[in-house]
Design a protein around this motif. Sequence first.
Motif, PDB file in Angstrom:
ATOM      1  N   SER A  51      63.606  63.849  30.286  1.00 44.93           N
ATOM      2  CA  SER A  51      63.759  65.032  29.442  1.00 44.93           C
ATOM      3  C   SER A  51      62.898  66.171  29.935  1.00 44.93           C
ATOM      4  N   ARG A  78      64.922  70.579  21.323  1.00 42.17           N
ATOM      5  CA  ARG A  78      65.836  69.510  21.724  1.00 42.17           C
ATOM      6  C   ARG A  78      65.077  68.306  22.256  1.00 42.17           C
ATOM      7  N   ASP A 103      65.191  64.487  20.739  1.00 39.85           N
ATOM      8  CA  ASP A 103      65.455  63.295  21.545  1.00 39.85           C
ATOM      9  C   ASP A 103      64.324  62.285  21.419  1.00 39.85           C
ATOM     10  N   SER A 104      63.093  62.789  21.380  1.00 40.32           N
ATOM     11  CA  SER A 104      61.949  61.895  21.225  1.00 40.32           C
ATOM     12  C   SER A 104      61.986  61.177  19.882  1.00 40.32           C
ATOM     13  N   ARG A 163      64.613  60.505  18.125  1.00 35.68           N
ATOM     14  CA  ARG A 163      65.704  59.527  18.140  1.00 35.68           C
ATOM     15  C   ARG A 163      65.302  58.248  18.871  1.00 35.68           C
ATOM     16  N   ARG A 164      64.568  58.397  19.977  1.00 39.22           N
ATOM     17  CA  ARG A 164      64.122  57.194  20.682  1.00 39.22           C
ATOM     18  C   ARG A 164      63.136  56.380  19.853  1.00 39.22           C
TER      19      ARG A 164
END
Length: 320
Positions: free
Chosen positions: A63, A179, A183-184, A186-187
Amino acid sequence: MTTMGAGMDGQAGRRRGALLTAMALTATLAMAGCGADDSGARDSAASAPERAVAEGGAADKNSGTDAEGAAGAGAPDLRVDQRAIIYTGAMRVQVTDVDAAAREVTAVVTRAGGFIGGDVRRSADADAEAELQLRVPAAKFSGVVEEIAKLGRQQSRDINTRDVTEETVDLEARIISQRARVDSARRLLARATSIADLVSLENELGRREADLASLEAKKRRLADLTALSTITVSLAGPAAKTSDEKAETGFLVGLKGGWKAFVASMTVLLTVLGALLPWLVALGVPLVVLLLVLRRRRKTPALTAPVSGPPPVPAARSAP
């Protein structure tokens, strides 16, 4: 003499050669220094997105690399033709036929690749007015304004610009960072092992996604304003008055205004009287006749019975 001249020419040639060599060496060193500066600037620009991602949350290397590439692609261009500028304009044009002029304005905007955002018209006489809101591409802004000004007599024009280049670049950097944070989250949510962690991470992910959606909406709004400029056109008929006309003062102006008010008042009074006259005739005549009859009855003397005199008092007898 010839030998001495040839020697002097040789020395001058060697001096020119040494001077040219020194100048070439200096230019080479300067170009090398500029290349080093440019490389350092590119490295600094490339590291900026990584710092933004690190501040936003724990992001992985992939990312961070994507953020680097996106930030490098969105670096601001200081050229005028590449800047994000919002154009807005307002103008008033007096024309002989408002409807015909409005149709011509619509045709001009359509040819330029724009559209009519609003259309308000008042009256259809010589004092008719129309207000059109135009959305045209920014590249055709000046041309459309000039074409509309030629439709009649231009009374006013107000053109404004707003440079939003820095705001656009800053917004793009914030979107990239947000963004990465989404993403972080979500992980981390995918690796949650307890209910408490799951609930907490879901709330955090929802908040970050809402912030990202808000930033993207602002970006779309700025893109719309910079891509399509707004022009507000007011078309006025020959007898229409401008809104910024100066108020006249003086004795004659006051007398004229008073006479107009008197005539208007008398017109209203006569109109009301004309409306009430049939009612006065229909109800007033019978009422007047009734009043006259009642008055005559009051004036007629009432018949009264004759009053008899008192009985005669007997005469008193004298004493014997």
